[in-house]
Design a protein around this motif. Structure first.
Motif, short mmCIF file in Angstrom:
data_model
loop_
_atom_site.label_atom_id
_atom_site.label_comp_id
_atom_site.label_asym_id
_atom_site.label_seq_id
_atom_site.Cartn_x
_atom_site.Cartn_y
_atom_site.Cartn_z
N CYS A 349 12.42 -97.49 -58.42
CA CYS A 349 12.97 -97.44 -57.68
C CYS A 349 12.11 -96.20 -56.37
N SER A 350 11.76 -96.72 -55.20
CA SER A 350 10.48 -95.61 -54.58
C SER A 350 11.96 -94.66 -54.46
N ASP A 351 10.94 -93.30 -54.50
CA ASP A 351 11.43 -91.83 -54.33
C ASP A 351 11.43 -91.49 -52.61
N ILE A 352 12.81 -91.97 -52.60
CA ILE A 352 13.57 -91.43 -51.48
C ILE A 352 15.27 -90.71 -52.12
N PRO A 353 15.46 -89.76 -50.34
CA PRO A 353 16.30 -88.88 -50.75
C PRO A 353 17.63 -90.01 -51.66
N ILE A 354 18.22 -90.87 -50.49
CA ILE A 354 18.94 -91.48 -51.11
C ILE A 354 18.93 -92.22 -52.56
N PHE A 355 17.60 -92.08 -53.02
CA PHE A 355 18.08 -92.92 -54.42
C PHE A 355 17.83 -91.77 -55.44
N HIS A 356 17.57 -90.28 -54.85
CA HIS A 356 17.79 -89.47 -56.23
C HIS A 356 19.34 -88.92 -56.04
N GLU A 357 20.07 -89.27 -54.65
CA GLU A 357 21.43 -88.41 -55.07
C GLU A 357 22.39 -89.79 -55.44
N VAL A 358 21.20 -91.02 -55.87
CA VAL A 358 22.21 -92.00 -56.35
C VAL A 358 22.37 -92.11 -58.07
N THR A 359 21.14 -91.74 -58.48
CA THR A 359 21.02 -91.58 -59.62
C THR A 359 20.97 -90.51 -60.11
#
Length: 420
Positions: A349-359
């Motif tokens: 996934c793209s390196d964006i804040p929400i994906f760090h939060e979810v994963t």
């Protein structure tokens, strides 16, 4: 019939008029709405009820991401709480539909007492005029209200939305709700931060503090322990005879489909034998992507796009893919990541804040909106099987999500932020 009238006649008319005069577009839309009003036959007073706004899905379920959330949460609320009603906004009132003695639909107005609660769960943006009157009535009767927010993209990224009328409607909707509801419940911490930033920027006036919360999202998964291949189209089964990545989501600007298309062009031109299956409905502002896809020498050979995947077929894809690619520039949450994690499918996934939060970091990240970075990441992961373990991603059931939401309504949870 109503949905066809709105899509092909009313919306294009509003858009055209709005370009010349937003005020006249609003006036005409309001008058047409009044003209098409139905008679409300009776009225009920409810005591200690939880009323849930499902104005959009009650009329037409397009199975969008938001509507999937609305359907799942509302179902769980009904299963786990007494005195629950699915309601609609109509003619400045809260209403329900009943069948009369002739089995015809008739409307009944609802009035809530101060021990009841109104939960605005659906994406009822077009009903902002009704909502304004309803919210003022609720406030007058001391009935508490909560609003679920899925994202703030029409205000943060207006360039992603071609409809000036829609952006106008969404702005009005936010101003009305943010100044009146008691609680805003967001689908992630990231969205909660966006709400707080918008609230402060707009300097919204209230005479009471606003409670901001956030909850996670669940996974809309079928029980597919033994998927019957006979109900999966043969061409879809055949696609997975070669290593295939999947991408799930409506084709629209923020999802990064153009980045993915360019990345796979680079990979295939470099003789890396992988495929991509794009799963999602045709959205908006995506003409460049569609043109390049259909001109590609790899289209329907190594690069596939299906708009009509069934739930069973989607679960088959999750179960047999090499990895999920989530290339969004921004997201409110990212449900496909959770669905992939349910199946143990690796996530890129793209390196964006929400994906760090979810994963919680249990994914492989690439530079956002960068096709070469994505191509390099896929190539490295594929050759070395260097994926992260998606089974470590926290998965919530819809029952758990709904329990968290109910706890907020029942005042058992401390707000993430309290703003004035």
């Amino acid at each position: 019939m109503d949905s066809i009238l709105k899509k092909y006649i009313l919306k294009p008319v509003y858009e055209l008029i709005f370009k010349f005069s937003p005020r006249w577009a609003d006036l005409i839309e309001s008058e047409i709405y009044k003209f098409r009003k139905k008679h409300i036959n009776n009225k009920k007073i409810l005591k200690q009820y939880l009323c849930v706004d499902i104005s959009v899905v009650a009329k037409q379920d397009n199975k969008t991401g938001i509507q999937r959330v609305v359907n799942n949460i509302f179902k769980e609320i009904q299963n786990n709480r007494n005195n629950v009603l699915g309601t609609q906004l109509y003619d400045n009132k809260i209403v329900i539909e009943n069948n009369n003695v002739n089995d015809e639909k008739e409307l009944c107005e609802l009035e809530l007492d101060e021990n009841s609660h109104m939960l605005f769960l659906d994406s009822s943006w077009n009903y902002y005029r009704d909502a304004q009157v309803v919210l003022d009535k609720l406030k007058e009767k001391k009935v508490e209200s909560s609003l679920v927010i899925y994202d703030m993209f029409p205000l943060i990224y207006p360039e992603w939305f071609p409809s000036e009328h829609f952006k106008h409607v969404y702005y009005k909707w936010c101003k009305i709700f943010f100044s009146r509801v008691d609680n805003i419940i967001c689908i992630s911490q990231k969205v909660a931060n966006d709400v707080i930033e918008y609230y402060k920027k707009e300097k919204i006036c209230r005479n009471k503090e606003l409670n901001v919360f956030y909850i996670p999202m669940g996974a809309d998964i079928l029980d597919n322990s033994d998927i019957n291949k006979k109900i999966i189209r043969k061409e879809i089964v055949n696609i997975f005879s070669s290593p295939t990545y999947i991408m799930v989501g409506t084709i629209e600007p923020r999802k990064g489909h153009k980045t993915v298309l360019d990345a796979f062009k680079n990979l295939l031109n470099s003789d890396i034998d992988v495929q991509i299956l794009i799963i999602g409905k045709d959205g908006w502002s995506n003409q460049q992507f569609k043109t390049e896809l259909r001109k590609s020498i790899y289209y329907n050979k190594k690069v596939f796009w299906y708009q009509d995947i069934t739930d069973t077929e989607l679960n088959y894809c999750y179960k047999h893919a090499e990895a999920l690619i989530a290339a969004s520039i921004d997201e409110g949450y990212g449900l496909p990541i959770i669905e992939a994690a349910y199946h143990g499918l690796p996530v890129i996934c793209s390196d964006i804040p929400i994906f760090h939060e979810v994963t919680s970091g249990n994914a492989v990240f690439f530079n956002v909106n960068n096709s070469q970075s994505l191509a390099d990441t896929i190539a490295f992961c594929y050759k070395n099987h260097a994926y992260m373990d998606s089974c470590k991603i926290k998965i919530y059931t819809w029952k758990e999500v709904t329990s968290l939401l109910i706890n907020i309504i029942d005042k058992k949870v401390t707000p993430y932020r309290i703003i004035k």
